[in-house]
Design an enzyme around this catalytic site. Structure first.
Site, PDB file in Angstrom:
ATOM      1  N   GLU A   1       5.244 -12.194  -2.760  1.00  0.00           N
ATOM      2  CA  GLU A   1       3.968 -12.784  -3.175  1.00  0.00           C
ATOM      3  C   GLU A   1       3.920 -12.737  -4.690  1.00  0.00           C
ATOM      4  O   GLU A   1       4.261 -11.703  -5.294  1.00  0.00           O
ATOM      5  CB  GLU A   1       2.791 -11.969  -2.627  1.00  0.00           C
ATOM      6  CG  GLU A   1       2.568 -12.139  -1.158  1.00  0.00           C
ATOM      7  CD  GLU A   1       1.384 -11.312  -0.700  1.00  0.00           C
ATOM      8  OE1 GLU A   1       0.620 -10.781  -1.533  1.00  0.00           O
ATOM      9  OE2 GLU A   1       1.232 -11.181   0.509  1.00  0.00           O
TER      10      GLU A   1
ATOM     11  N   ARG B   1       0.530  -2.913 -10.527  1.00  0.00           N
ATOM     12  CA  ARG B   1      -0.279  -1.760 -10.134  1.00  0.00           C
ATOM     13  C   ARG B   1       0.268  -1.044  -8.896  1.00  0.00           C
ATOM     14  O   ARG B   1      -0.056   0.094  -8.653  1.00  0.00           O
ATOM     15  CB  ARG B   1      -1.733  -2.161 -10.052  1.00  0.00           C
ATOM     16  CG  ARG B   1      -2.307  -2.437  -8.750  1.00  0.00           C
ATOM     17  CD  ARG B   1      -3.764  -2.814  -8.909  1.00  0.00           C
ATOM     18  NE  ARG B   1      -4.121  -3.577  -7.735  1.00  0.00           N
ATOM     19  CZ  ARG B   1      -5.120  -4.396  -7.666  1.00  0.00           C
ATOM     20  NH1 ARG B   1      -5.877  -4.614  -8.702  1.00  0.00           N
ATOM     21  NH2 ARG B   1      -5.375  -5.025  -6.557  1.00  0.00           N
TER      22      ARG B   1
ATOM     23  N   HIS C   1      -4.212 -11.984   5.866  1.00  0.00           N
ATOM     24  CA  HIS C   1      -5.294 -11.328   5.124  1.00  0.00           C
ATOM     25  C   HIS C   1      -6.355 -10.803   6.070  1.00  0.00           C
ATOM     26  O   HIS C   1      -6.974 -11.567   6.810  1.00  0.00           O
ATOM     27  CB  HIS C   1      -5.951 -12.221   4.074  1.00  0.00           C
ATOM     28  CG  HIS C   1      -6.364 -11.417   2.874  1.00  0.00           C
ATOM     29  ND1 HIS C   1      -7.506 -10.657   2.858  1.00  0.00           N
ATOM     30  CD2 HIS C   1      -5.736 -11.196   1.702  1.00  0.00           C
ATOM     31  CE1 HIS C   1      -7.576 -10.033   1.701  1.00  0.00           C
ATOM     32  NE2 HIS C   1      -6.511 -10.327   0.984  1.00  0.00           N
TER      33      HIS C   1
ATOM     34  N   ARG D   1       2.732  -7.768  -8.771  1.00  0.00           N
ATOM     35  CA  ARG D   1       1.609  -8.207  -9.595  1.00  0.00           C
ATOM     36  C   ARG D   1       1.967  -8.177 -11.078  1.00  0.00           C
ATOM     37  O   ARG D   1       2.818  -7.415 -11.508  1.00  0.00           O
ATOM     38  CB  ARG D   1       0.396  -7.283  -9.356  1.00  0.00           C
ATOM     39  CG  ARG D   1      -0.267  -7.443  -7.993  1.00  0.00           C
ATOM     40  CD  ARG D   1      -1.417  -6.450  -7.877  1.00  0.00           C
ATOM     41  NE  ARG D   1      -2.349  -6.610  -8.972  1.00  0.00           N
ATOM     42  CZ  ARG D   1      -3.439  -7.387  -8.939  1.00  0.00           C
ATOM     43  NH1 ARG D   1      -3.755  -8.040  -7.842  1.00  0.00           N
ATOM     44  NH2 ARG D   1      -4.213  -7.490  -9.992  1.00  0.00           N
TER      45      ARG D   1
ATOM     46  N   HIS E   1       0.810  -1.227   0.000  1.00  0.00           N
ATOM     47  CA  HIS E   1       0.000   0.000   0.000  1.00  0.00           C
ATOM     48  C   HIS E   1       0.838   1.269   0.000  1.00  0.00           C
ATOM     49  O   HIS E   1       0.340   2.330  -0.373  1.00  0.00           O
ATOM     50  CB  HIS E   1      -0.967   0.012   1.176  1.00  0.00           C
ATOM     51  CG  HIS E   1      -2.126  -0.921   0.977  1.00  0.00           C
ATOM     52  ND1 HIS E   1      -2.680  -1.148  -0.260  1.00  0.00           N
ATOM     53  CD2 HIS E   1      -2.824  -1.680   1.833  1.00  0.00           C
ATOM     54  CE1 HIS E   1      -3.667  -2.014  -0.138  1.00  0.00           C
ATOM     55  NE2 HIS E   1      -3.772  -2.358   1.131  1.00  0.00           N
TER      56      HIS E   1
HETATM   57  N1  PXP Z   1      -1.104 -12.463   2.676  1.00  0.00           N
HETATM   58  C1  PXP Z   1      -1.394 -12.506   1.350  1.00  0.00           C
HETATM   59  C2  PXP Z   1      -1.096 -13.754   0.606  1.00  0.00           C
HETATM   60  C3  PXP Z   1      -1.938 -11.395   0.687  1.00  0.00           C
HETATM   61  O1  PXP Z   1      -2.221 -11.462  -0.627  1.00  0.00           O
HETATM   62  C4  PXP Z   1      -2.151 -10.202   1.415  1.00  0.00           C
HETATM   63  C5  PXP Z   1      -2.694  -8.987   0.719  1.00  0.00           C
HETATM   64  O2  PXP Z   1      -1.742  -8.518  -0.189  1.00  0.00           O
HETATM   65  C6  PXP Z   1      -1.820 -10.199   2.785  1.00  0.00           C
HETATM   66  C7  PXP Z   1      -1.323 -11.343   3.394  1.00  0.00           C
HETATM   67  C8  PXP Z   1      -2.012  -8.979   3.621  1.00  0.00           C
HETATM   68  O3  PXP Z   1      -3.373  -8.719   3.750  1.00  0.00           O
HETATM   69  P1  PXP Z   1      -3.848  -7.369   4.434  1.00  0.00           P
HETATM   70  O4  PXP Z   1      -3.366  -6.248   3.576  1.00  0.00           O
HETATM   71  O5  PXP Z   1      -5.335  -7.508   4.468  1.00  0.00           O
HETATM   72  O6  PXP Z   1      -3.218  -7.344   5.804  1.00  0.00           O
END
Ligand code: PXP
Length: 243
Positions: free
Chosen positions: A70, A49, A191, A45, A10
């Site tokens: 990720e 983005r 998440h 990604r 973010h």
């Molecule tokens: N784990 C994974 C695999 C994710 O895709 C994300 C979001 O990018 C997160 C953790 C972190 O989630 P949040 O931003 O809701 O804390």
């Protein structure tokens, strides 16, 4: 002690809102590490983005803890990961229009493809985690394809609106975590985790080794940092007005 991976996507999202150079995710990673983060998580990604290729290269050089990338299983991204060599890669599903990663990866439905990606990454000594729903068939499939870790999707728990639903989701996560442990998989989770719900999860699921948290930490950073940011700008204006 459970590791905290701070997801800084973010920070790049805010930067990309203006296509400028601030705020800088590399600087954010350094601050997070100084504050005790055990790792930095970013999602490169396919549509770039938020986090971009230069970010991940700079982060690979500057992160002293653990870099968790990720990523989708797209060939282009797998090639980048093999060259980058993050400490850990977390395989996630990716859709163009999604606001965030919406569900876990359907490993059970794509074992052959995912197994070949896991092998490609492990050849380069990258630990592999797979982001999945807390379901037995997905956990067994993650084991079959050779993952080291699973990351349990905690979104349904985070979104649960009643105590009954929260308990149901915690039981689900707890059963999934013990099954994964039985199979010899490490257990990560993430998440939707916040300053309010993380304690409940940690108490209910002792198998968790690592939590990846982004949105809530970056949101809180804005609130705890805004006072200083405004004061500094007021001071600049005041000193210029005097002169
Ligand atoms: N784990 C994974 C695999 C994710 O895709 C994300 C979001 O990018 C997160 C953790 C972190 O989630 P949040 O931003 O809701 O804390």
């Amino acid at each position: 002690m459970i590791r905290l991976g701070v997801n800084i996507d973010h920070v790049a999202t805010v930067r990309q809102a203006r296509h400028t150079i601030e705020p800088d995710p590399v600087q954010a990673a350094a601050i997070a590490e100084k504050a005790g983060a055990d790792g930095i998580t970013v999602h490169l990604r396919e549509d770039r983005r938020h986090i971009n290729d230069l970010d991940v290269r700079l982060l690979r050089k500057s992160v002293h803890t653990r870099l968790n990338l990720e990523m989708s299983v797209a060939a282009e991204i797998v090639d980048i990961a093999r060259k980058l060599r993050p400490d850990q890669a977390t395989l996630v599903p990716e859709r163009r229009q999604e606001i965030t990663t919406e569900g876990g990866l359907n490993v059970a439905g794509k074992e052959k493809k995912i197994k070949s990606v896991v092998e490609c990454l492990k050849e380069k000594n990258i630990l592999v985690s797979i982001f999945i729903e807390p379901e037995e068939k997905q956990i067994a499939a993650a084991k079959n394809v050779g993952a080291d870790y699973i990351e349990l999707h905690t979104g349904a728990f985070a979104n649960a609106l009643s105590l009954k639903l929260v308990e149901k989701q915690l039981n689900r996560l707890s059963r999934a975590a013990s099954y994964a442990k039985e199979l010899g998989l490490g257990v990560n989770a993430g998440h939707g985790l916040t300053y309010l719900n993380t304690k409940l999860l940690v108490e209910a699921v002792p198998e968790i080794e690592e939590l990846n948290i982004g949105h809530s930490i970056i949101s809180r950073a804005i609130m705890v940092g805004l006072h200083q940011a405004v004061s500094e700008m007021k001071a600049i204006i005041a000193s210029a007005a005097k002169g």
